[in-house]
Design a protein around this motif. Structure first.
Motif, PDB file in Angstrom:
ATOM      1  N   ALA A 176      32.011  78.578  57.282  1.00  0.00           N
ATOM      2  CA  ALA A 176      32.923  79.263  57.895  1.00  0.00           C
ATOM      3  C   ALA A 176      34.175  79.722  57.217  1.00  0.00           C
ATOM      4  CB  ALA A 176      33.589  77.813  58.627  1.00  0.00           C
ATOM      5  N   ALA A 177      34.642  79.298  55.997  1.00  0.00           N
ATOM      6  CA  ALA A 177      35.544  79.776  55.197  1.00  0.00           C
ATOM      7  C   ALA A 177      35.043  81.261  54.691  1.00  0.00           C
ATOM      8  CB  ALA A 177      35.714  78.866  54.130  1.00  0.00           C
ATOM      9  N   ALA A 178      34.228  81.402  54.213  1.00  0.00           N
ATOM     10  CA  ALA A 178      33.482  82.583  53.736  1.00  0.00           C
ATOM     11  C   ALA A 178      33.414  83.693  54.729  1.00  0.00           C
ATOM     12  CB  ALA A 178      32.187  82.496  53.201  1.00  0.00           C
ATOM     13  N   THR A 179      32.963  83.386  56.108  1.00  0.00           N
ATOM     14  CA  THR A 179      33.092  84.368  57.317  1.00  0.00           C
ATOM     15  C   THR A 179      34.423  85.088  57.347  1.00  0.00           C
ATOM     16  OG1 THR A 179      31.286  83.054  58.171  1.00  0.00           O
ATOM     17  CG2 THR A 179      32.660  84.556  59.618  1.00  0.00           C
ATOM     18  N   GLU A 180      35.361  84.296  57.353  1.00  0.00           N
ATOM     19  CA  GLU A 180      36.682  84.511  57.244  1.00  0.00           C
ATOM     20  C   GLU A 180      37.305  85.075  56.033  1.00  0.00           C
ATOM     21  OE1 GLU A 180      38.110  85.382  60.210  1.00  0.00           O
ATOM     22  OE2 GLU A 180      36.465  84.286  61.368  1.00  0.00           O
ATOM     23  N   GLY A 181      36.707  85.108  54.825  1.00  0.00           N
ATOM     24  CA  GLY A 181      37.105  85.748  53.718  1.00  0.00           C
ATOM     25  C   GLY A 181      38.131  84.579  52.851  1.00  0.00           C
ATOM     26  N   LEU A 182      37.911  83.401  53.459  1.00  0.00           N
ATOM     27  CA  LEU A 182      38.832  82.451  52.767  1.00  0.00           C
ATOM     28  C   LEU A 182      37.806  81.717  51.508  1.00  0.00           C
ATOM     29  CD1 LEU A 182      40.066  80.583  55.990  1.00  0.00           C
ATOM     30  CD2 LEU A 182      41.410  81.848  54.471  1.00  0.00           C
ATOM     31  N   ALA A 183      38.626  81.423  50.447  1.00  0.00           N
ATOM     32  CA  ALA A 183      38.453  80.661  49.619  1.00  0.00           C
ATOM     33  C   ALA A 183      38.396  79.091  49.791  1.00  0.00           C
ATOM     34  CB  ALA A 183      38.983  80.788  48.269  1.00  0.00           C
ATOM     35  N   LEU A 184      37.442  78.298  49.270  1.00  0.00           N
ATOM     36  CA  LEU A 184      37.351  77.002  49.537  1.00  0.00           C
ATOM     37  C   LEU A 184      37.347  76.184  48.229  1.00  0.00           C
ATOM     38  CD1 LEU A 184      37.508  74.833  51.754  1.00  0.00           C
ATOM     39  CD2 LEU A 184      34.934  74.775  51.991  1.00  0.00           C
ATOM     40  N   ALA A 185      38.756  75.775  47.973  1.00  0.00           N
ATOM     41  CA  ALA A 185      38.810  74.970  46.664  1.00  0.00           C
ATOM     42  C   ALA A 185      38.301  73.652  46.781  1.00  0.00           C
ATOM     43  CB  ALA A 185      40.491  74.782  46.258  1.00  0.00           C
ATOM     44  N   GLY A 186      38.036  72.975  45.530  1.00  0.00           N
ATOM     45  CA  GLY A 186      37.495  71.620  45.515  1.00  0.00           C
ATOM     46  C   GLY A 186      38.004  70.901  44.293  1.00  0.00           C
ATOM     47  N   LEU A 187      37.648  69.545  44.395  1.00  0.00           N
ATOM     48  CA  LEU A 187      38.191  68.738  43.357  1.00  0.00           C
ATOM     49  C   LEU A 187      37.459  68.704  42.249  1.00  0.00           C
ATOM     50  CD1 LEU A 187      40.177  66.464  42.435  1.00  0.00           C
ATOM     51  CD2 LEU A 187      38.726  64.955  43.477  1.00  0.00           C
ATOM     52  N   LEU A 188      38.084  68.870  41.035  1.00  0.00           N
ATOM     53  CA  LEU A 188      37.306  68.665  39.687  1.00  0.00           C
ATOM     54  C   LEU A 188      37.710  67.255  39.323  1.00  0.00           C
ATOM     55  CD1 LEU A 188      35.793  69.757  37.019  1.00  0.00           C
ATOM     56  CD2 LEU A 188      38.154  70.555  36.275  1.00  0.00           C
ATOM     57  N   PRO A 189      36.923  66.373  39.291  1.00  0.00           N
ATOM     58  CA  PRO A 189      36.957  64.771  38.793  1.00  0.00           C
ATOM     59  C   PRO A 189      37.412  64.820  37.437  1.00  0.00           C
ATOM     60  CG  PRO A 189      35.266  64.929  40.348  1.00  0.00           C
ATOM     61  CD  PRO A 189      35.572  66.308  40.032  1.00  0.00           C
ATOM     62  N   PRO A 190      38.345  64.001  37.046  1.00  0.00           N
ATOM     63  CA  PRO A 190      38.590  64.017  35.491  1.00  0.00           C
ATOM     64  C   PRO A 190      37.352  63.139  34.758  1.00  0.00           C
ATOM     65  CG  PRO A 190      39.727  62.150  36.655  1.00  0.00           C
ATOM     66  CD  PRO A 190      39.076  62.970  37.979  1.00  0.00           C
ATOM     67  N   ASN A 191      36.376  62.723  35.332  1.00  0.00           N
ATOM     68  CA  ASN A 191      35.471  62.101  34.785  1.00  0.00           C
ATOM     69  C   ASN A 191      34.148  62.797  34.913  1.00  0.00           C
ATOM     70  OD1 ASN A 191      35.036  61.223  37.440  1.00  0.00           O
ATOM     71  ND2 ASN A 191      34.476  59.233  37.149  1.00  0.00           N
ATOM     72  N   ALA A 192      34.252  64.002  35.541  1.00  0.00           N
ATOM     73  CA  ALA A 192      32.935  65.023  35.650  1.00  0.00           C
ATOM     74  C   ALA A 192      32.211  65.213  34.366  1.00  0.00           C
ATOM     75  CB  ALA A 192      33.059  65.927  36.765  1.00  0.00           C
ATOM     76  N   ASP A 193      31.149  64.999  34.328  1.00  0.00           N
ATOM     77  CA  ASP A 193      30.284  65.297  33.096  1.00  0.00           C
ATOM     78  C   ASP A 193      29.900  66.827  33.361  1.00  0.00           C
ATOM     79  OD1 ASP A 193      27.949  65.184  34.701  1.00  0.00           O
ATOM     80  OD2 ASP A 193      27.166  63.323  33.836  1.00  0.00           O
ATOM     81  N   ALA A 194      29.162  67.245  32.052  1.00  0.00           N
ATOM     82  CA  ALA A 194      28.848  68.462  32.125  1.00  0.00           C
ATOM     83  C   ALA A 194      27.975  69.044  33.115  1.00  0.00           C
ATOM     84  CB  ALA A 194      28.086  68.855  30.632  1.00  0.00           C
ATOM     85  N   ALA A 195      26.936  68.178  33.663  1.00  0.00           N
ATOM     86  CA  ALA A 195      26.101  68.657  34.539  1.00  0.00           C
ATOM     87  C   ALA A 195      26.588  68.890  35.784  1.00  0.00           C
ATOM     88  CB  ALA A 195      24.834  67.541  34.629  1.00  0.00           C
ATOM     89  N   ARG A 196      27.682  67.998  36.040  1.00  0.00           N
ATOM     90  CA  ARG A 196      28.549  67.853  37.430  1.00  0.00           C
ATOM     91  C   ARG A 196      29.327  69.110  37.242  1.00  0.00           C
ATOM     92  NH1 ARG A 196      27.683  67.351  42.369  1.00  0.00           N
ATOM     93  NH2 ARG A 196      29.678  66.734  43.636  1.00  0.00           N
ATOM     94  N   VAL A 197      29.976  69.230  36.244  1.00  0.00           N
ATOM     95  CA  VAL A 197      30.908  70.395  36.336  1.00  0.00           C
ATOM     96  C   VAL A 197      30.109  71.889  36.548  1.00  0.00           C
ATOM     97  CG1 VAL A 197      32.431  71.675  34.714  1.00  0.00           C
ATOM     98  CG2 VAL A 197      32.681  69.549  34.896  1.00  0.00           C
ATOM     99  N   GLY A 198      28.940  71.783  36.084  1.00  0.00           N
ATOM    100  CA  GLY A 198      28.135  72.920  36.098  1.00  0.00           C
ATOM    101  C   GLY A 198      27.898  73.180  37.720  1.00  0.00           C
ATOM    102  N   LYS A 199      27.443  72.066  38.215  1.00  0.00           N
ATOM    103  CA  LYS A 199      27.166  72.309  39.882  1.00  0.00           C
ATOM    104  C   LYS A 199      28.585  72.713  40.500  1.00  0.00           C
ATOM    105  CE  LYS A 199      23.425  68.867  40.492  1.00  0.00           C
ATOM    106  NZ  LYS A 199      22.959  67.457  41.170  1.00  0.00           N
ATOM    107  N   LEU A 200      29.488  72.095  40.117  1.00  0.00           N
ATOM    108  CA  LEU A 200      31.021  72.236  40.861  1.00  0.00           C
ATOM    109  C   LEU A 200      31.140  73.796  40.994  1.00  0.00           C
ATOM    110  CD1 LEU A 200      33.173  69.293  39.893  1.00  0.00           C
ATOM    111  CD2 LEU A 200      32.055  69.446  42.046  1.00  0.00           C
TER     112      LEU A 200
END
Length: 336
Positions: A176-200
């Motif tokens: 829905a956001a992309a359809t209207e040209g909106l970016a959709l930010a997301g939380l970067l948890p302080p304990n996210a490891d490399a694999a999780r950051v790569g997904k995020l």
């Protein structure tokens, strides 16, 4: 609280649906670079971008537009605007109180988006992120809300109670956001490891929002930055400076001193950095006298001075080398 305060969802009327501007705006490739004005934050390569955070409608809808103008005059590189909500569980107490003030003064969704439209018309190039909660979207409907937000001039949405893990499984919000040209930010948890950051970084658009690190957590954040650099993305990290623990968060010197303790270790790398701060602004407005639903010129001057002082301290933290290999200089905090 009455029903209006609980839901805070006055139906939108007379707000036409926005149409996608280009095919590129509707096709997020998840190279994690924004496709709209939020893209401008990627240009800050040797200093942090300054992103004041303000609750729409605080202390009244009429006064709010003047507060926003004062914040922008003080040197905002972008704005983080909170849609007032009756249960802002992800906000610091001072900012949560700002939502209560706005709702009690009659703020609602339609009125809040009109404020955004006013600012967008006056400042056509200023990046604007709207922070809100999932309930405020789904009651109205994803398509209707994102169309209204885009039409008002919003560039990015940040929904703190929408986990990126949920977005991995169900893409409705992203679609829905992309359809209207909106970016959709997301939380970067302080304990996210490399694999999780790569997904995020393959899901989030516009910006990664992260708690402002302290000295103990700065090393973990640098490791996350290295993963993002390896991924080759230009996704800004927007640090949320919840510094309500400072005795007087409206004291620019105290706020700036706390920020610059950590910023020198993070700015000037290949990952763009931005800093959002709203507690001090909310604290000033909490004590502001309101007459005929407006705040005094002295209050607006105090807001502008506070934001300007903090902005100068944030901007003063720089590195000599664009690749971040040289240590950043630590500026002296301005006098209160």
């Amino acid at each position: 609280m009455n029903a209006m305060h609980v839901t805070n969802l006055t139906p939108i009327q007379n707000i036409p649906n926005a149409q996608p501007e280009t095919a590129a705006m509707t096709a997020q490739t998840n190279t994690t670079k924004s496709t709209n004005r939020f893209d401008r934050l990627t240009r800050f390569t040797d200093r942090a971008a300054v992103v004041p955070a303000v609750t729409l409608g605080d202390p009244t809808p009429e006064a709010s537009v003047e507060v926003l103008r004062a914040v922008i005059r003080a040197g905002a590189d972008a704005l983080s605007l909170t849609l007032p909500f009756s249960d802002p569980c992800a906000h610091a107490p001072d900012c949560a109180h700002a939502s209560v003030r706005a709702l009690e003064a009659g703020a609602d969704l339609e009125q809040s988006l009109r404020l955004v439209r006013t600012i967008r018309d006056e400042y056509p190039d200023l990046p604007v992120m709207l922070t809100l909660y999932a309930n405020q979207i789904v009651v109205l409907g994803l398509e209707a809300f994102t169309a209204a937000a885009a039409d008002a001039g919003v560039d990015a949405l940040y929904i703190p109670d929408l986990p990126v893990g949920m977005r991995e499984l169900e893409t409705a919000f992203d679609d829905a956001a992309a359809t209207e040209g909106l970016a959709l930010a997301g939380l970067l948890p302080p304990n996210a490891d490399a694999a999780r950051v790569g997904k995020l970084v393959r899901i989030v658009t516009g910006a990664m929002v992260a708690p402002m690190p302290d000295a103990a957590s700065a090393g973990a954040v640098r490791a996350q930055f290295r993963v993002m650099e390896t991924e080759g993305v230009e996704l800004p990290v927007l640090f949320d400076a919840d510094l309500s623990r400072i005795e007087n968060p409206a004291n620019a010197a105290a706020l700036g001193t706390a920020l610059v303790k950590v910023l020198p270790e993070l700015v000037g790398r290949r990952v763009p950095v931005a800093v959002a701060f709203g507690v001090g602004i909310a604290k000033i407005l909490e004590a502001a006298p309101v007459e005929n639903r407006q705040v005094t010129a002295a209050t607006l001057e105090r807001v502008e001075t506070f934001v300007g002082d903090v902005a100068r301290m944030i901007r003063a933290v720089r590195t000599e080398a664009p690749d971040g290999r040289e240590a950043a200089r630590r500026p002296r905090a301005a006098a209160s």
